[in-house]
Design a protein around this motif. Sequence first.
Motif, PDB file in Angstrom:
ATOM      1  N   ILE A 213     -24.385   7.513 -17.245  1.00 20.50           N
ATOM      2  CA  ILE A 213     -24.694   7.921 -18.614  1.00 20.50           C
ATOM      3  C   ILE A 213     -24.439   6.750 -19.558  1.00 20.50           C
ATOM      4  O   ILE A 213     -23.877   5.736 -19.162  1.00 20.50           O
ATOM      5  CB  ILE A 213     -23.853   9.147 -19.043  1.00 20.50           C
ATOM      6  CG1 ILE A 213     -22.359   8.808 -18.927  1.00 20.50           C
ATOM      7  CG2 ILE A 213     -24.224  10.349 -18.232  1.00 20.50           C
ATOM      8  CD1 ILE A 213     -21.499   9.870 -19.574  1.00 20.50           C
ATOM      9  N   TYR A 214     -24.862   6.917 -20.808  1.00 20.72           N
ATOM     10  CA  TYR A 214     -24.741   5.825 -21.771  1.00 20.72           C
ATOM     11  C   TYR A 214     -23.281   5.564 -22.116  1.00 20.72           C
ATOM     12  O   TYR A 214     -22.531   6.486 -22.415  1.00 20.72           O
ATOM     13  CB  TYR A 214     -25.528   6.189 -23.026  1.00 20.72           C
ATOM     14  CG  TYR A 214     -25.378   5.194 -24.142  1.00 20.72           C
ATOM     15  CD1 TYR A 214     -24.662   5.514 -25.291  1.00 20.72           C
ATOM     16  CD2 TYR A 214     -25.944   3.932 -24.042  1.00 20.72           C
ATOM     17  CE1 TYR A 214     -24.527   4.608 -26.317  1.00 20.72           C
ATOM     18  CE2 TYR A 214     -25.802   3.023 -25.063  1.00 20.72           C
ATOM     19  CZ  TYR A 214     -25.099   3.356 -26.197  1.00 20.72           C
ATOM     20  OH  TYR A 214     -24.950   2.453 -27.203  1.00 20.72           O
ATOM     21  N   GLN A 215     -22.917   4.290 -22.033  1.00 20.98           N
ATOM     22  CA  GLN A 215     -21.541   3.927 -22.364  1.00 20.98           C
ATOM     23  C   GLN A 215     -21.520   3.356 -23.772  1.00 20.98           C
ATOM     24  O   GLN A 215     -22.243   2.410 -24.070  1.00 20.98           O
ATOM     25  CB  GLN A 215     -21.038   2.843 -21.398  1.00 20.98           C
ATOM     26  CG  GLN A 215     -21.085   3.231 -19.942  1.00 20.98           C
ATOM     27  CD  GLN A 215     -20.102   4.331 -19.644  1.00 20.98           C
ATOM     28  OE1 GLN A 215     -19.025   4.389 -20.240  1.00 20.98           O
ATOM     29  NE2 GLN A 215     -20.460   5.198 -18.733  1.00 20.98           N
ATOM     30  N   PHE A 216     -20.665   3.886 -24.613  1.00 21.02           N
ATOM     31  CA  PHE A 216     -20.567   3.328 -25.967  1.00 21.02           C
ATOM     32  C   PHE A 216     -19.960   1.936 -25.864  1.00 21.02           C
ATOM     33  O   PHE A 216     -18.943   1.753 -25.206  1.00 21.02           O
ATOM     34  CB  PHE A 216     -19.715   4.237 -26.849  1.00 21.02           C
ATOM     35  CG  PHE A 216     -20.289   5.618 -26.982  1.00 21.02           C
ATOM     36  CD1 PHE A 216     -19.617   6.728 -26.515  1.00 21.02           C
ATOM     37  CD2 PHE A 216     -21.546   5.800 -27.559  1.00 21.02           C
ATOM     38  CE1 PHE A 216     -20.160   7.997 -26.630  1.00 21.02           C
ATOM     39  CE2 PHE A 216     -22.090   7.070 -27.661  1.00 21.02           C
ATOM     40  CZ  PHE A 216     -21.401   8.173 -27.191  1.00 21.02           C
ATOM     41  N   PRO A 217     -20.589   0.971 -26.511  1.00 22.70           N
ATOM     42  CA  PRO A 217     -20.170  -0.419 -26.305  1.00 22.70           C
ATOM     43  C   PRO A 217     -18.777  -0.685 -26.863  1.00 22.70           C
ATOM     44  O   PRO A 217     -18.450  -0.252 -27.972  1.00 22.70           O
ATOM     45  CB  PRO A 217     -21.219  -1.226 -27.064  1.00 22.70           C
ATOM     46  CG  PRO A 217     -21.753  -0.294 -28.073  1.00 22.70           C
ATOM     47  CD  PRO A 217     -21.681   1.068 -27.485  1.00 22.70           C
TER      48      PRO A 217
END
Lengths: 429, 428
Positions: A213-217
């Motif tokens: 899933i998308y990882q917050f930078p």
Amino acid sequence: MSVAVGSKPSPSEDLRNLALSGHVGFDSLPDQLVNKSTTQGFCFNILCVGETGIGKSTLMDTLFNTKFEGDPASHNEPGVRLKARSYELQESNVRLKLTTVDTVGFGDQINKEDSYKPIVEYIDAQFEAYLQEELKIKRSLFNYHDSRIHACLYFIAPTGHSLKSLDLVTMKKLDSKVNIIPIIAKADTIAKNELHKFKSKIMSELVSNGVQIYQFPTDEETVAEINATMSVHLPFAVVGSTEEVKIGNKMAKARQYPWGVVQVENENHCDFVKLREMLIRVNMEDLREQTHSRHYELYRRCKLEEMGFKDTDPDCKPFSLQETYEAKRNEFLGELQKKEEEMRQMFVMRVKEKETELKEAEKELHEKFDRLKKTHQDEKKKLEDKKKEIEDEVGAFSKKKAAVQLLQAQQAGSQSTKKDKDKKNSSFT
Amino acid sequence: MIERPDSSSASIARNLEGYVGFANLPNQVYRKSVKRGFEFTLMVVGESGLGKSTLINSLFLTELYSKDYPGPSQRIKKTVQVEQSKVLIKEGGVQLTLTIVDTPGFGDAVDNSNCWQPVINYIDSKCEDFLNAESRVNRRMMPDNRVHCCLYFIAPSGHGLKPLDIEFMKRLHDKVNVIPLIAKADTLTPEECQQFKKQIMKEIQEHKIKIYEFPDSEDDEDSKVIRKIKEKMPLAVVGSNVVIEVNGKKVRGRQYPWGVAEVENGEHCDFTVLRNMLIRTHMQDLKDVTNNVHYENYRSRKLAAVTCNGVDATKTKGQLTKSPLAQMEEERREHVTKMKKMETEMEQVFEMKVKEKKQKLKDSEAELERRHEQMKKNLEAQYKELEEKRKQYEEEKMSWEAQQRILEQQKLDASKTMEKNKKKGKIF
């Protein structure tokens, strides 16, 4: 005058760090860039994947504080189809072209094996459109309307237990193509203690199934902290509502139940604010960037490799674009020529075949007539023989006739002399 | 199945009833760009001694060219070279990788024909590098080494452009952003300068040279400023490495017995205008124009050459809107139709020829049949004739034989009577 070309390095090719003795002014560069982008306007595309009735449209309305039009979907869709709608929003001086893509009919069919396919196809189609534009000879990328999906909100049903297999299958298919942000929908049906367990279960299932899933930078100092704190609460449990209820002396978005009021923007009640913060206020640009530099590049790479493009030839020397295109073109022309040759050859063969056939027929015909001629010759000969026969006979007969006539004439003569003699004799007596 | 409404009609403008938060987007973009850092490549072209190195140092307030790294004029060259110096400068948290490209030897020889060629080659090679990097299957962050701006130094003759100036600008105006500057402007009085500028602009227009144009701004204030700049083109500049004290202030300037020509004084020269325009307001636009116009021109020319080998020029216009691959697809489809047509044609010819041959065979068969028939008839006629003859002969024979028999009978009868008579004694 001889002309030498080359970018020979000046005394030191290494990057020199120089100090400035005053204010030059290039610190305005980011502002220049931002001004340009702002004048152009931004665009953002969100894909919402989730079962019918799970609250996708309501959440979009709540997130963007506006009522997007559309009738609620029915459960009778024969397959999954995607509906895209574009809106132009403006907030202070920033214009945003927002496109929301909805999966209509997702999860309604009895056989859901192919449910993910239309979604993957849609995402790929947007990548393909961009790729085609990028590959054109005369292209205009700077004012190309980017339709690639920047974020995919995956709506998880609030069962309280675990992810459905449809969810896992779909997310697995999408994770390499789009930034997936899983959210728990209709979170007001889950009690607080259950929620915590549910979230952990979901996250562990995602990890164990290898779903990215998308990882917050967290690489930039300014946002690292907030992103890190927020990541702990994934997946966000949200509640959406466009109705307003009076809370205290303010009107707030909420859902009114007999047992209380669920306030959408109350962080104790649900994670809506966190989602809005992460999705829009902090990481919107990063989502766009990831889509372009990671997901799109992956798609592009696969597509180009499929088409036979390589970066280096067998000797590991890099190809220039021109060489690649030229090679492809030559290959292509060679192919076409080969096809033409093949067709010609085929015809030549057919012609040969037919020729032999016809020659055979001709030969037969000649033979037939030779035979007939021979028969005719024979007949003629027979005729000749017969003719000769008859002529012989006629000849013999005439000879015979002539001989007899002669004899008769002689006899007649002698008889007449005899008669005369007799007459003479008789006259003597 | 996808439902996508026509984007132009379905983009509905919405008014937001409350704070959403995407007004923060510009800040996000700002942050990311600062993190990435910036690059800029500036090219300076002009004869030696026109003050190019000094101007660069003045522009960027740094010792780019110094004793250790001498400027182009200090390096006497017999041939035109193209050399680059890369420096990293930081200001206000913003990092800029600045590449200065200079051309020592330009215009310095006795015969300067083709002295622009190394420059053109350099610019093209940078575009080529970018094109190849952009077209790789595996792409990474591509450094942008393309030349974003070319400052062309015009000697302050006061009369007009030299033929070399015109030739150079004509050849480079569609490859790079050209900004002409009047160098060493402190040798011209304001009136002379005004005159000179007018003359230069006139000649530029006459020769249809496209120098860098400042984009119009939506902002009224900006538009005014831009118009003012446009009126001052080409900018007359003075550079200096030396800081002098004037009226208690430290300024960069050139000290003369008759006074100090201040670099940053707007009434003395247009240096500040240049600096503001080049660095503070239009640096990004220069990069954008290079990317969207000059690079795209290069790219489309390059790719068109690849795909339109052997195709006549009249066809190329329509093909430029496709990628080379899509074009090959179309050519493939065209070829398929062509082959089909060829196939049907060949089939037709084949059938026709077969028919012809068959017909011929038939004809000769018929002919032979006819002849055979005729001969048969002939034979039959002859047979008949023969039959007739035989019949005739038979009849004749029969009648003659009958006649003979009668004669014989007569003879016999006659001899019989004679015998009788003899016997009767008629005869003794």
